[in-house]
Design an enzyme around this catalytic site. Structure first.
Site, PDB file in Angstrom:
ATOM      1  N   ALA A 221     -42.218 -31.043   1.197  1.00 53.33           N
ATOM      2  CA  ALA A 221     -41.935 -29.968   2.152  1.00 53.33           C
ATOM      3  C   ALA A 221     -40.798 -30.244   3.121  1.00 53.33           C
ATOM      4  O   ALA A 221     -40.240 -29.301   3.673  1.00 53.33           O
ATOM      5  CB  ALA A 221     -43.204 -29.646   2.939  1.00 53.33           C
ATOM      6  N   ALA A 222     -40.478 -31.500   3.386  1.00 57.62           N
ATOM      7  CA  ALA A 222     -39.460 -31.788   4.393  1.00 57.62           C
ATOM      8  C   ALA A 222     -38.113 -31.181   3.994  1.00 57.62           C
ATOM      9  O   ALA A 222     -37.790 -31.123   2.805  1.00 57.62           O
ATOM     10  CB  ALA A 222     -39.326 -33.294   4.581  1.00 57.62           C
ATOM     11  N   PRO A 223     -37.334 -30.695   4.977  1.00 60.75           N
ATOM     12  CA  PRO A 223     -37.563 -30.719   6.429  1.00 60.75           C
ATOM     13  C   PRO A 223     -38.411 -29.564   6.962  1.00 60.75           C
ATOM     14  O   PRO A 223     -38.613 -29.452   8.150  1.00 60.75           O
ATOM     15  CB  PRO A 223     -36.156 -30.644   6.994  1.00 60.75           C
ATOM     16  CG  PRO A 223     -35.403 -29.825   5.999  1.00 60.75           C
ATOM     17  CD  PRO A 223     -35.968 -30.205   4.648  1.00 60.75           C
ATOM     18  N   GLY A 224     -38.896 -28.679   6.097  1.00 65.23           N
ATOM     19  CA  GLY A 224     -39.811 -27.636   6.533  1.00 65.23           C
ATOM     20  C   GLY A 224     -39.273 -26.229   6.506  1.00 65.23           C
ATOM     21  O   GLY A 224     -39.997 -25.278   6.824  1.00 65.23           O
ATOM     22  N   GLY A 225     -38.025 -26.053   6.121  1.00 69.34           N
ATOM     23  CA  GLY A 225     -37.443 -24.712   6.101  1.00 69.34           C
ATOM     24  C   GLY A 225     -38.148 -23.779   5.136  1.00 69.34           C
ATOM     25  O   GLY A 225     -38.445 -22.626   5.458  1.00 69.34           O
ATOM     26  N   LYS A 226     -38.424 -24.268   3.918  1.00 66.06           N
ATOM     27  CA  LYS A 226     -39.115 -23.429   2.934  1.00 66.06           C
ATOM     28  C   LYS A 226     -40.563 -23.208   3.351  1.00 66.06           C
ATOM     29  O   LYS A 226     -41.126 -22.132   3.143  1.00 66.06           O
ATOM     30  CB  LYS A 226     -39.037 -24.070   1.555  1.00 66.06           C
ATOM     31  CG  LYS A 226     -37.624 -24.211   1.004  1.00 66.06           C
ATOM     32  CD  LYS A 226     -37.639 -24.822  -0.372  1.00 66.06           C
ATOM     33  CE  LYS A 226     -36.237 -25.155  -0.845  1.00 66.06           C
ATOM     34  NZ  LYS A 226     -35.629 -26.257  -0.043  1.00 66.06           N
ATOM     35  N   ASP A 244     -45.555 -34.317   2.496  1.00 66.17           N
ATOM     36  CA  ASP A 244     -44.378 -35.153   2.300  1.00 66.17           C
ATOM     37  C   ASP A 244     -44.808 -36.605   2.459  1.00 66.17           C
ATOM     38  O   ASP A 244     -45.765 -36.902   3.179  1.00 66.17           O
ATOM     39  CB  ASP A 244     -43.273 -34.810   3.303  1.00 66.17           C
ATOM     40  CG  ASP A 244     -41.911 -35.303   2.842  1.00 66.17           C
ATOM     41  OD1 ASP A 244     -41.202 -34.526   2.176  1.00 66.17           O
ATOM     42  OD2 ASP A 244     -41.568 -36.469   3.124  1.00 66.17           O
ATOM     43  N   CYS A 434     -31.508 -29.069  -5.622  1.00 69.40           N
ATOM     44  CA  CYS A 434     -30.183 -28.810  -5.051  1.00 69.40           C
ATOM     45  C   CYS A 434     -29.135 -29.640  -5.785  1.00 69.40           C
ATOM     46  O   CYS A 434     -28.326 -30.330  -5.170  1.00 69.40           O
ATOM     47  CB  CYS A 434     -30.165 -29.097  -3.544  1.00 69.40           C
ATOM     48  SG  CYS A 434     -30.624 -30.789  -3.101  1.00 69.40           S
TER      49      CYS A 434
END
Length: 519
Positions: A221-226, A244, A434
């Site tokens: 999950a990091a950094p948490g944007g999604k 994470d 990415c």
């Protein structure tokens, strides 16, 4: 190693000194070439050949050039329509109206006032520092590698980048003595109002299509944007589990969720390779806690049964850690105390002496998880750790080899094997990276569809990325990497850095999970 370092430094010194002591034949064109931004991205030769076979020579050249430059747009998710500026525009894609585009400019041609007998003062920064600066960061002490002489506070300087160069042994290296300081200015942040997010990352959250009341897992999950984007799409109703393996990153997710006022997010420290809970055998865990009042180390077993009033059994180790540690080992069978190694004791004592870390100082703690039961989530997002060869700006890519790219793919398959077990029949699994590497993208989809017959590719909304790659690639060692088959390419989204969207390189695949009864 010493010869290698001397050779690299000599090569750098020759380049660095050329304009400091120009000969009479030095031309202004040399200065123009040096003091400009026109980088050429270096790749490992075998990796370059592999990507050329996937994309074609011309297309890959365009991708490489695009990767050296930041996107002309920054993307932000906005909680309310309060931003008004000529460079800010609303996203026109249906369903993404809350996303705003902030248009930038550059790279610009800068006049440094160069004269043949008076070159500008120059500060050399590391490649990673330069990539951060191109994304809008300031220059700080750790990023400074070297500088010209007599640089003083207040001087106007040219900031140049030291990029890895080929070494005699066939690898890459850099050997430069660190130098002076350039201090940047603090920047104001609108906490709780907006958060920066790459457009493909926002699309990945939409592709998951989270619904109110569902139980959803963000595995890496990091950094948490999604994670926060998923919670917002669910109207903060339901349960979003963000996991994470890094304690500090988990704490950052907690902080971001609090800033955005989201309450449906629960965070855990968990390795994605251990996301499925083991239902057989013992998986006892030991937790080290510390009492600052008397410098005691408290060792508590996570599976300890309550002794009364909810109190669990613990072993207290005093300041004489080594002695107590030995006693625990010798008496382990007699009194069932949990053994803590000398390394754990020393680490705990060191933390006590040095004080809490940056996130522990906030009073928070990342809760550990033993994993989750199979088929316990409606939807799972696996934004897998990858080679990150789609991130931009990028000034160097030579560190990746064919072997390391294959290792990334193997690691992602292991994580996917965990993810697919956690989604219930009838649920959804979204995989994203990415990177521009087909081995981590289309090849993973091929593996998933061939291995798990109950999986099928599902349409994605919104669809703004391009089609996937169809075909295969045979390597010199005879290994054949299978990609998508005809008809599957339009069911994935591939974001090309060289496309008009001007995004990072990104890949999204969405799987519908069918019945697992035949397993």
């Amino acid at each position: 190693m010493k010869k290698k370092g001397r050779g690299l430094f000599a090569a750098f010194r020759q380049t660095f000194v050329t304009l400091r002591n120009p000969s009479s034949q030095t031309k202004m064109s040399e200065a123009s070439e040096r003091y400009c931004y026109n980088p050429i991205l270096r790749w490992n030769p075998q990796v370059e050949d592999y990507f050329i076979s996937a994309y074609g020579s011309s297309h890959f050249a365009q991708i490489s050039k695009a990767l050296t430059r930041p996107s002309c747009y920054s993307y932000m998710a906005e909680k309310q329509s309060s931003l008004q500026h000529e460079t800010i525009s609303k996203c026109q894609i249906p369903g993404l109206e809350y996303v705003v585009f902030v248009k930038g400019s550059g790279p610009h041609a800068i006049d440094y006032g160069y004269l043949p007998d008076k070159p500008p003062k120059e500060v050399l920064v590391s490649r990673k520092c330069a990539e951060a600066v191109l994304r809008g960061a300031q220059v700080y002490v750790p990023g400074v590698m070297a500088c010209s002489s007599h640089v003083e506070q207040g001087d106007l300087v040219a900031v140049s980048v030291a990029v890895e160069q080929p070494s005699p042994d066939g690898g890459w290296g850099l050997c430069i003595t660190r130098g002076t300081v350039l201090q940047g200015l603090p920047t104001d942040v609108l906490e709780g109002e907006i958060f920066l997010q790459n457009l493909p990352s926002i699309v990945a959250a939409h592709a998951l299509d989270p619904q109110k009341g569902e139980r959803i897992l963000d595995m890496c999950a990091a950094p948490g944007g999604k994670t926060t984007a998923i919670a917002i799409l669910m109207k903060d109703e339901g349960e979003v589990i963000a996991a994470d393996r890094s304690h500090n990153k988990v704490m950052d997710i907690q902080k971001l969720a609090a800033e955005l006022g989201l309450t449906c997010i629960t965070t855990y420290k968990l390795d994605a390779l251990k996301a499925v809970r083991k239902t057989n055998g013992s998986s006892d865990m030991t937790t080290l806690c510390y009492n600052k009042d008397n410098n005691d180390v408290v060792i508590q077993r996570s599976d300890s049964k309550p002794l009364g009033n909810g109190v669990t059994s613990t072993t207290i180790v005093g300041s004489n850690a080594e002695t107590t540690c030995k006693e625990n080992v010798s008496n382990e069978k007699a009194n069932e105390r949990t053994y803590a190694s000398k390394a754990d004791i020393r680490k705990t004592m060191r933390r006590m002496r040095n004080g809490p870390g940056r996130n522990q100082s906030l009073g928070g703690r990342a809760e550990n998880s033993k994993g989750f039961l199979p088929n316990s989530f409606d939807r799972v997002l696996l934004d897998a750790p990858c080679s990150a060869l789609g991130l931009r700006p990028r000034l160097f890519a030579g560190e990746e080899t064919i072997e390391t790219l294959r290792n990334h793919a193997k690691y992602q398959r292991r994580m996917f094997d965990q993810a697919v077990q956690l989604v219930r029949p009838g649920g959804v699994l979204v995989y994203s990276t990415c990177t521009i590497n087909p081995g981590e993208n289309e090849a993973l989809v091929r593996y998933a569809l061939d291995t798990y017959k109950f999986l099928s590719l599902a349409p994605q909304h919104p669809r703004i990325g391009g089609a996937g790659l169809v075909g295969s690639c045979e390597f010199p060692d005879g290994f054949v990497e299978e990609w998508l088959r005809a008809g599957e390419e339009e069911l994935v989204q591939r974001f090309d850095p060289s496309s008009p969207l001007d995004t990072i390189g990104f890949f999204i695949a969405k799987f519908a999970v069918g019945s697992k009864d035949d397993l």
